[in-house]
Design an enzyme around this catalytic site. Structure first.
Site, PDB file in Angstrom:
ATOM      1  N   LYS A  80     -26.494  17.327  -7.664  1.00 47.64           N
ATOM      2  CA  LYS A  80     -25.111  17.626  -7.281  1.00 47.64           C
ATOM      3  C   LYS A  80     -24.225  16.563  -7.916  1.00 47.64           C
ATOM      4  O   LYS A  80     -24.672  15.447  -8.201  1.00 47.64           O
ATOM      5  CB  LYS A  80     -24.986  17.554  -5.746  1.00 47.64           C
ATOM      6  CG  LYS A  80     -23.821  18.300  -5.178  1.00 47.64           C
ATOM      7  CD  LYS A  80     -24.151  19.762  -4.891  1.00 47.64           C
ATOM      8  CE  LYS A  80     -22.945  20.500  -4.349  1.00 47.64           C
ATOM      9  NZ  LYS A  80     -23.243  21.879  -4.015  1.00 47.64           N
TER      10      LYS A  80
ATOM     11  N   GLY B 149     -12.971  27.930   7.795  1.00 45.28           N
ATOM     12  CA  GLY B 149     -12.844  27.773   6.348  1.00 45.28           C
ATOM     13  C   GLY B 149     -12.886  29.131   5.681  1.00 45.28           C
ATOM     14  O   GLY B 149     -13.943  29.771   5.612  1.00 45.28           O
TER      15      GLY B 149
HETATM   16  P1  NAD Z   1     -13.476  26.470  -0.864  1.00 47.74           P
HETATM   17  O1  NAD Z   1     -12.945  25.151  -1.277  1.00 47.74           O
HETATM   18  O2  NAD Z   1     -13.122  27.662  -1.652  1.00 47.74           O
HETATM   19  O3  NAD Z   1     -13.095  26.771   0.646  1.00 47.74           O
HETATM   20  C1  NAD Z   1     -13.180  25.845   1.662  1.00 47.74           C
HETATM   21  C2  NAD Z   1     -12.090  26.189   2.669  1.00 47.74           C
HETATM   22  O4  NAD Z   1     -12.267  25.356   3.815  1.00 47.74           O
HETATM   23  C3  NAD Z   1     -10.681  25.953   2.150  1.00 47.74           C
HETATM   24  O5  NAD Z   1      -9.870  27.077   2.401  1.00 47.74           O
HETATM   25  C4  NAD Z   1     -10.222  24.712   2.925  1.00 47.74           C
HETATM   26  O6  NAD Z   1      -8.811  24.714   3.173  1.00 47.74           O
HETATM   27  C5  NAD Z   1     -10.988  24.872   4.213  1.00 47.74           C
HETATM   28  N1  NAD Z   1     -11.211  23.623   4.972  1.00 47.74           N
HETATM   29  C6  NAD Z   1     -11.472  22.386   4.514  1.00 47.74           C
HETATM   30  N2  NAD Z   1     -11.605  21.526   5.535  1.00 47.74           N
HETATM   31  C7  NAD Z   1     -11.425  22.241   6.668  1.00 47.74           C
HETATM   32  C8  NAD Z   1     -11.436  21.918   8.053  1.00 47.74           C
HETATM   33  N3  NAD Z   1     -11.679  20.680   8.480  1.00 47.74           N
HETATM   34  N4  NAD Z   1     -11.194  22.903   8.937  1.00 47.74           N
HETATM   35  C9  NAD Z   1     -10.950  24.190   8.530  1.00 47.74           C
HETATM   36  N5  NAD Z   1     -10.919  24.535   7.232  1.00 47.74           N
HETATM   37  C10 NAD Z   1     -11.154  23.590   6.308  1.00 47.74           C
HETATM   38  O7  NAD Z   1     -15.086  26.278  -0.788  1.00 47.74           O
HETATM   39  P2  NAD Z   1     -16.182  27.401  -0.800  1.00 47.74           P
HETATM   40  O8  NAD Z   1     -16.680  27.572  -2.186  1.00 47.74           O
HETATM   41  O9  NAD Z   1     -15.699  28.574  -0.037  1.00 47.74           O
HETATM   42  O10 NAD Z   1     -17.374  26.696   0.014  1.00 47.74           O
HETATM   43  C11 NAD Z   1     -17.317  26.580   1.421  1.00 47.74           C
HETATM   44  C12 NAD Z   1     -18.543  25.808   1.915  1.00 47.74           C
HETATM   45  O11 NAD Z   1     -19.740  26.497   1.520  1.00 47.74           O
HETATM   46  C13 NAD Z   1     -18.674  24.394   1.348  1.00 47.74           C
HETATM   47  O12 NAD Z   1     -19.273  23.552   2.303  1.00 47.74           O
HETATM   48  C14 NAD Z   1     -19.642  24.567   0.188  1.00 47.74           C
HETATM   49  O13 NAD Z   1     -20.347  23.389  -0.125  1.00 47.74           O
HETATM   50  C15 NAD Z   1     -20.561  25.613   0.765  1.00 47.74           C
HETATM   51  N6  NAD Z   1     -21.249  26.388  -0.249  1.00 47.74           N
HETATM   52  C16 NAD Z   1     -20.522  27.068  -1.175  1.00 47.74           C
HETATM   53  C17 NAD Z   1     -21.197  27.802  -2.134  1.00 47.74           C
HETATM   54  C18 NAD Z   1     -20.444  28.626  -3.147  1.00 47.74           C
HETATM   55  O14 NAD Z   1     -21.051  29.480  -3.796  1.00 47.74           O
HETATM   56  N7  NAD Z   1     -19.154  28.425  -3.300  1.00 47.74           N
HETATM   57  C19 NAD Z   1     -22.603  27.826  -2.149  1.00 47.74           C
HETATM   58  C20 NAD Z   1     -23.309  27.142  -1.158  1.00 47.74           C
HETATM   59  C21 NAD Z   1     -22.612  26.412  -0.215  1.00 47.74           C
END
Ligand code: NAD
Length: 361
Positions: free
Chosen positions: A93, A193
């Protein structure tokens, strides 16, 4: 330009190596570039099963130590995720320290791409929080070792819909195990989120006519998603006091800790966020004692990884979807194993993931 952080002293080498020994990391690369202001850390956890693949996160960390802890935990999670999903990949990562809304430039992304390239394929990057497909295009200009590149460039595009689909499979499997039926109609599901993954997950839940409540620190986005899917909103910290069936953390990690667990009123926790348990042993045990069924994060959020892995071997969307659907079966197996051995679901998943790595050494 990213402003210089005066907390640099917080990371000292013995802390770094101590952490590497404790968590089993192979290599940590600290990246700095004066011209662009780039500050990044690449963590390679384990390459036994294959090259270390894992996304790059851009986040405004309070200090370098916080960034280091994040990348160490996230990269270990990627090793576990690849292993339990049966992929020939190791775990890695990267984090870029900065505000993704203000500090991004083409030059910064391309400089980061050069650092990735310098590792010769031992680390393969992809998109994570704070990164967009456009950023990956810039990184791709400097290195071949990128996945999740746009479909019109021959890649598999944004992995988030696949991650969301896998999480949806994990939610349904856990519902099946808990209630004997995986139908989510009328179940109250709180999604924390609603970014890339959260939005797509809400789409699946809406089709099942679940009672959806959402929460996000970005109020503009939260209002947009609420309107789009006819979802309700819960503000701030009150999310942990909602009377719900399922809590789906899809923002950042560590939202499951003694404070929140004592407040949570739900039967199931299943979401996309990485490292949901602030302390794996303690908080997994607290959930078990409270009778909340927890679907291990690194198991059910593997859909995106499965999709980008497919890109490395000649992309086939249908195969990637089929393999993501397997998350349903694996989740049932892990829940069964945990119940049989009277262990937490996290430990049950951890044991399976670690065994495959150990057996391959
Ligand atoms: P993203 O940045 O698109 O979305 C994250 C959202 O969470 C944003 O809208 C942000 O405003 C919100 N957020 C941040 N802190 C917050 C809080 N304290 N309370 C409420 N909302 C909050 O990210 P994503 O790609 O949707 O990923 C979301 C999660 O899933 C992350 O933890 C990421 O590591 C995990 N993840 C994502 C993927 C992927 O394919 N994108 C794969 C595996 C895991």
């Amino acid at each position: 330009m990213i402003t210089r952080n005066t907390n640099l002293k917080e990371v000292n080498s013995s802390l770094v190596v101590g952490n590497m020994i404790e968590m089993g990391h192979e290599q940590i690369v600290f990246c700095y570039d004066k011209e662009t202001g780039l500050k990044a850390i690449i963590a390679i956890h384990d390459t036994t099963l294959g090259p270390a693949l894992g996304g790059t996160r851009m986040w405004h960390y309070e200090n370098e130590n916080e960034a280091l802890q994040d990348v160490l935990r996230l990269s270990r999670g990627m090793s576990l995720k690849a292993s339990i999903s049966g992929l020939s990949l190791g775990g890695g990562k990267a984090v870029i320290i900065g505000d993704s809304k203000k500090d991004k430039t083409e030059a910064l992304m391309r400089r980061f791409g050069k650092f990735v390239d310098s590792l010769g394929g031992k680390y393969i990057t992809a998109e994570d929080v704070g990164m967009e497909t456009k950023d990956m295009e810039y990184i791709r200009m400097e290195t071949q070792h990128v996945t999740g590149i746009p479909e019109d460039m021959g890649g598999s595009g944004n992995p988030s819909p696949f991650t969301a689909y896998g999480v949806y499979m994990g939610i349904k499997a856990t519902a099946k195990y808990r209630w004997g039926d995986d139908n989510l109609q009328g179940k109250t599901i709180v999604v924390q989120g609603v970014g890339h993954v959260g939005e797509s997950l809400v789409g699946h839940l809406a089709k099942e006519e679940a009672n959806i409540i959402i929460n996000d620190i970005d109020s503009e986005r939260m209002n947009y998603i609420a309107e789009k899917f006819d979802a309700d909103i819960v503000l701030g910290d009150a999310i942990y006091d909602v009377d719900m069936d399922i809590y789906a953390p899809c923002a950042l990690g560590a939202t499951l800790n003694p404070n929140t667990i004592s407040r949570l009123q739900c039967s199931i926790i299943a979401g996309a966020a990485n490292n949901q348990l602030a302390n794996e042993e303690r908080d997994g045990q607290l959930l078990l004692e409270k009778g909340i069924m927890y679907a291990p994060d690194f198991l059910i959020n593997a859909g995106g990884l499965i999709n980008v892995y497919s890109e490395l071997n000649g992309y086939n969307k249908q195969d990637a979807l089929k393999q993501t659907e397997q998350i349903y079966t694996t989740t049932l197996e892990i829940l069964e194993r945990a119940e049989l051995h009277k262990i937490t679901t996290h430990i049950a998943a951890l044991e399976i993931a670690k065994k495959r790595i150990t057996d391959s050494k």
